[in-house]
Design a protein around this motif. Structure first.
Motif, PDB file in Angstrom:
ATOM      1  N   LEU A   1      82.393 -14.844 -63.586  1.00  0.00           N
ATOM      2  CA  LEU A   1      81.490 -13.690 -64.189  1.00  0.00           C
ATOM      3  C   LEU A   1      81.571 -12.771 -65.252  1.00  0.00           C
ATOM      4  N   ASN A   2      82.316 -13.611 -66.371  1.00  0.00           N
ATOM      5  CA  ASN A   2      82.143 -13.271 -67.516  1.00  0.00           C
ATOM      6  C   ASN A   2      81.204 -13.751 -68.370  1.00  0.00           C
ATOM      7  N   PHE A   3      80.937 -14.858 -68.049  1.00  0.00           N
ATOM      8  CA  PHE A   3      79.960 -15.905 -68.251  1.00  0.00           C
ATOM      9  C   PHE A   3      78.649 -15.614 -68.242  1.00  0.00           C
ATOM     10  N   ARG A   4      78.068 -15.408 -66.826  1.00  0.00           N
ATOM     11  CA  ARG A   4      77.193 -14.721 -65.998  1.00  0.00           C
ATOM     12  C   ARG A   4      76.348 -13.308 -66.803  1.00  0.00           C
ATOM     13  N   ARG A   5      77.896 -12.294 -66.746  1.00  0.00           N
ATOM     14  CA  ARG A   5      76.796 -11.181 -67.440  1.00  0.00           C
ATOM     15  C   ARG A   5      77.632 -11.474 -68.714  1.00  0.00           C
ATOM     16  N   LYS A   6      77.381 -12.257 -69.430  1.00  0.00           N
ATOM     17  CA  LYS A   6      77.850 -12.514 -71.346  1.00  0.00           C
ATOM     18  C   LYS A   6      78.332 -10.877 -71.511  1.00  0.00           C
ATOM     19  N   SER A   7      79.568 -10.477 -70.458  1.00  0.00           N
ATOM     20  CA  SER A   7      80.195  -8.793 -71.037  1.00  0.00           C
ATOM     21  C   SER A   7      81.590  -9.197 -70.443  1.00  0.00           C
ATOM     22  N   VAL A   8      82.300  -8.473 -71.223  1.00  0.00           N
ATOM     23  CA  VAL A   8      83.544  -8.408 -70.519  1.00  0.00           C
ATOM     24  C   VAL A   8      83.990  -6.378 -70.587  1.00  0.00           C
ATOM     25  N   VAL A   9      82.758  -5.615 -69.902  1.00  0.00           N
ATOM     26  CA  VAL A   9      83.272  -4.864 -70.085  1.00  0.00           C
ATOM     27  C   VAL A   9      83.923  -4.585 -68.474  1.00  0.00           C
ATOM     28  N   GLY A  10      84.749  -3.801 -68.386  1.00  0.00           N
ATOM     29  CA  GLY A  10      85.722  -3.427 -67.527  1.00  0.00           C
ATOM     30  C   GLY A  10      86.763  -4.569 -67.023  1.00  0.00           C
ATOM     31  N   LEU A  11      86.569  -5.456 -67.469  1.00  0.00           N
ATOM     32  CA  LEU A  11      87.954  -5.712 -67.820  1.00  0.00           C
ATOM     33  C   LEU A  11      88.575  -5.527 -68.993  1.00  0.00           C
ATOM     34  N   ASN A  12      90.213  -5.066 -68.817  1.00  0.00           N
ATOM     35  CA  ASN A  12      90.991  -4.803 -68.987  1.00  0.00           C
ATOM     36  C   ASN A  12      91.581  -5.871 -70.173  1.00  0.00           C
ATOM     37  N   PHE A  13      91.847  -6.088 -71.594  1.00  0.00           N
ATOM     38  CA  PHE A  13      92.262  -6.689 -72.340  1.00  0.00           C
ATOM     39  C   PHE A  13      93.584  -7.105 -72.878  1.00  0.00           C
ATOM     40  N   ASP A  14      94.067  -5.314 -72.208  1.00  0.00           N
ATOM     41  CA  ASP A  14      95.528  -5.248 -72.574  1.00  0.00           C
ATOM     42  C   ASP A  14      96.107  -6.388 -71.407  1.00  0.00           C
ATOM     43  N   PHE A  15      96.017  -6.580 -70.153  1.00  0.00           N
ATOM     44  CA  PHE A  15      95.430  -7.302 -68.847  1.00  0.00           C
ATOM     45  C   PHE A  15      95.795  -8.812 -69.301  1.00  0.00           C
ATOM     46  N   VAL A  16      94.830  -9.015 -70.214  1.00  0.00           N
ATOM     47  CA  VAL A  16      94.698 -10.609 -70.952  1.00  0.00           C
ATOM     48  C   VAL A  16      95.656 -10.658 -71.542  1.00  0.00           C
ATOM     49  N   LEU A  17      95.551 -10.259 -72.559  1.00  0.00           N
ATOM     50  CA  LEU A  17      97.181 -10.562 -74.003  1.00  0.00           C
ATOM     51  C   LEU A  17      98.149  -9.962 -73.039  1.00  0.00           C
ATOM     52  N   LEU A  18      99.119  -9.260 -72.300  1.00  0.00           N
ATOM     53  CA  LEU A  18     100.196 -10.003 -72.014  1.00  0.00           C
ATOM     54  C   LEU A  18      99.781 -10.476 -70.845  1.00  0.00           C
ATOM     55  N   ASN A  19      98.661 -10.985 -69.907  1.00  0.00           N
ATOM     56  CA  ASN A  19      99.051 -12.430 -69.418  1.00  0.00           C
ATOM     57  C   ASN A  19      99.031 -13.547 -70.283  1.00  0.00           C
ATOM     58  N   LEU A  20      98.609 -13.891 -71.530  1.00  0.00           N
ATOM     59  CA  LEU A  20      99.215 -14.724 -71.928  1.00  0.00           C
ATOM     60  C   LEU A  20     100.783 -15.052 -72.606  1.00  0.00           C
ATOM     61  N   THR A  21     100.989 -13.971 -72.421  1.00  0.00           N
ATOM     62  CA  THR A  21     102.506 -14.157 -73.427  1.00  0.00           C
ATOM     63  C   THR A  21     103.404 -14.427 -71.967  1.00  0.00           C
ATOM     64  N   LYS A  22     103.273 -14.030 -70.396  1.00  0.00           N
ATOM     65  CA  LYS A  22     103.447 -14.064 -69.379  1.00  0.00           C
ATOM     66  C   LYS A  22     103.432 -15.296 -68.925  1.00  0.00           C
ATOM     67  N   HIS A  23     102.237 -15.973 -68.961  1.00  0.00           N
ATOM     68  CA  HIS A  23     101.748 -17.275 -69.042  1.00  0.00           C
ATOM     69  C   HIS A  23     102.863 -18.362 -69.769  1.00  0.00           C
ATOM     70  N   SER A  24     102.907 -18.107 -70.688  1.00  0.00           N
ATOM     71  CA  SER A  24     103.393 -18.859 -71.990  1.00  0.00           C
ATOM     72  C   SER A  24     104.842 -19.054 -71.983  1.00  0.00           C
ATOM     73  N   SER A  25     105.545 -17.652 -71.720  1.00  0.00           N
ATOM     74  CA  SER A  25     106.742 -17.722 -71.424  1.00  0.00           C
ATOM     75  C   SER A  25     107.662 -18.557 -70.127  1.00  0.00           C
ATOM     76  N   TYR A  26     106.550 -18.159 -69.059  1.00  0.00           N
ATOM     77  CA  TYR A  26     106.954 -19.270 -67.857  1.00  0.00           C
ATOM     78  C   TYR A  26     106.842 -20.606 -67.964  1.00  0.00           C
ATOM     79  N   LEU A  27     105.789 -21.050 -69.368  1.00  0.00           N
ATOM     80  CA  LEU A  27     105.384 -22.777 -68.863  1.00  0.00           C
ATOM     81  C   LEU A  27     106.476 -22.987 -69.558  1.00  0.00           C
ATOM     82  N   ILE A  28     107.173 -22.069 -70.724  1.00  0.00           N
ATOM     83  CA  ILE A  28     108.499 -22.570 -71.004  1.00  0.00           C
ATOM     84  C   ILE A  28     109.381 -22.692 -70.411  1.00  0.00           C
ATOM     85  N   TYR A  29     109.839 -21.659 -69.256  1.00  0.00           N
ATOM     86  CA  TYR A  29     111.236 -21.939 -68.566  1.00  0.00           C
ATOM     87  C   TYR A  29     110.409 -22.922 -67.703  1.00  0.00           C
TER      88      TYR A  29
END
Length: 277
Positions: A34-62
């Motif tokens: 969706l981001n690629f087709r729109r060439k836009s990330v408006v509507g996607l919450n950036f906090d969601f993505v940043l927190l998600n990266l920390t979450k998945h990185s921690s889960y990967l380590i575990y």
């Protein structure tokens, strides 16, 4: 280490695990596409993505540490009993690796695509910074007495906290905008399916072993499934019940506006040579 008592249940366990892997892994692609087709990330919450990266990185380590390290597995058996099974499967490790990669790609899209006035909040930056600071301090504490299983429990706790927090900014943003336009519902439907399958996988293992140790032995995986399903239901209600007609109409308007802009640019470029002459 315990072995399976029922071969059909073992097969069902593996099937549920890889179904969860496929569902959760594919769930990242609708948003990226969706981001690629729109060439836009408006509507996607950036906090969601940043927190998600920390979450998945921690889960990967575990997941990776508990699945591959004999020393950590030994500590697990000493704590929960040698008759128990390791609560991490191969599909858990595979999913974590894939999740970190796709979340990083989404962050890259945020950096290069149109994002309007949106930005990462200082609160989210602070939360992520504190989480990694705690992880670093705990690492040096564990290093002195080789308390690796305890350290993994810290990373597991971090991923549970991040899982709980990460959905809130997007849910609030949808509420304030009264729209889910720009946020892929396909991501949520697949995430919901993966959460149900992931929880079911743990139930099957417990039934086979006649023990529920794997639930509190890997409480992070349990909470991951339950929290994900809870917020997925909220997003589904927002998209299909609360703001159902506001997404397609906005998309049409955006498309028409984009076409008008392109036509204007083409006309301007065609008129420029004659004007210069």
């Amino acid at each position: 280490m315990a072995s399976w008592n029922s071969f059909p249940l073992q097969v069902f366990y593996e099937a549920l695990g890889w179904f969860a892997f496929v569902s959760w892994s594919i769930s990242f692609y609708p948003q990226v596409i969706l981001n690629f087709r729109r060439k836009s990330v408006v509507g996607l919450n950036f906090d969601f993505v940043l927190l998600n990266l920390t979450k998945h990185s921690s889960y990967l380590i575990y997941n990776a540490a508990l699945y591959f390290s004999p020393a950590i597995q030994k500590q697990y058996f000493e704590k929960y009993g040698y008759g128990e099974m390791i609560p991490v499967a191969a599909n858990d490790v595979a999913f974590s690796i894939h999740a970190v990669l796709l979340t990083a790609i989404t962050l890259f899209q945020i950096a290069i695509y149109e994002r309007g006035s949106q930005k990462v909040s200082k609160v989210s930056i602070g939360i992520v910074s504190v989480a990694w600071l705690i992880a670093a301090v705990c690492f040096f504490i564990a290093l002195s007495n080789h308390s690796w299983l305890w350290l993994l429990s810290i990373f597991n706790t971090i991923q549970v906290v991040m899982t709980t927090i990460k959905y809130i900014p997007q849910a609030v943003m949808n509420f304030l905008r009264k729209s889910t336009d720009g946020f892929s519902i396909g991501n949520i439907l697949l995430d919901f399916s993966g959460g149900i399958a992931n929880y079911g996988q743990m139930v099957v293992q417990s039934v086979d072993q006649n023990s529920w140790v794997n639930f509190y032995g890997n409480i992070g995986k349990v909470l991951l499934s339950l929290v994900s399903v809870f917020f997925d239901i909220i997003f589904i209600i927002q998209h299909y019940v609360l703001y159902p007609g506001k997404n397609s109409s906005k998309s049409v308007i955006t498309t028409e506006q984009e076409d008008q802009i392109r036509e204007h640019l083409v006309r301007s470029s065609d008129q420029s040579p004659s004007e210069n002459v």
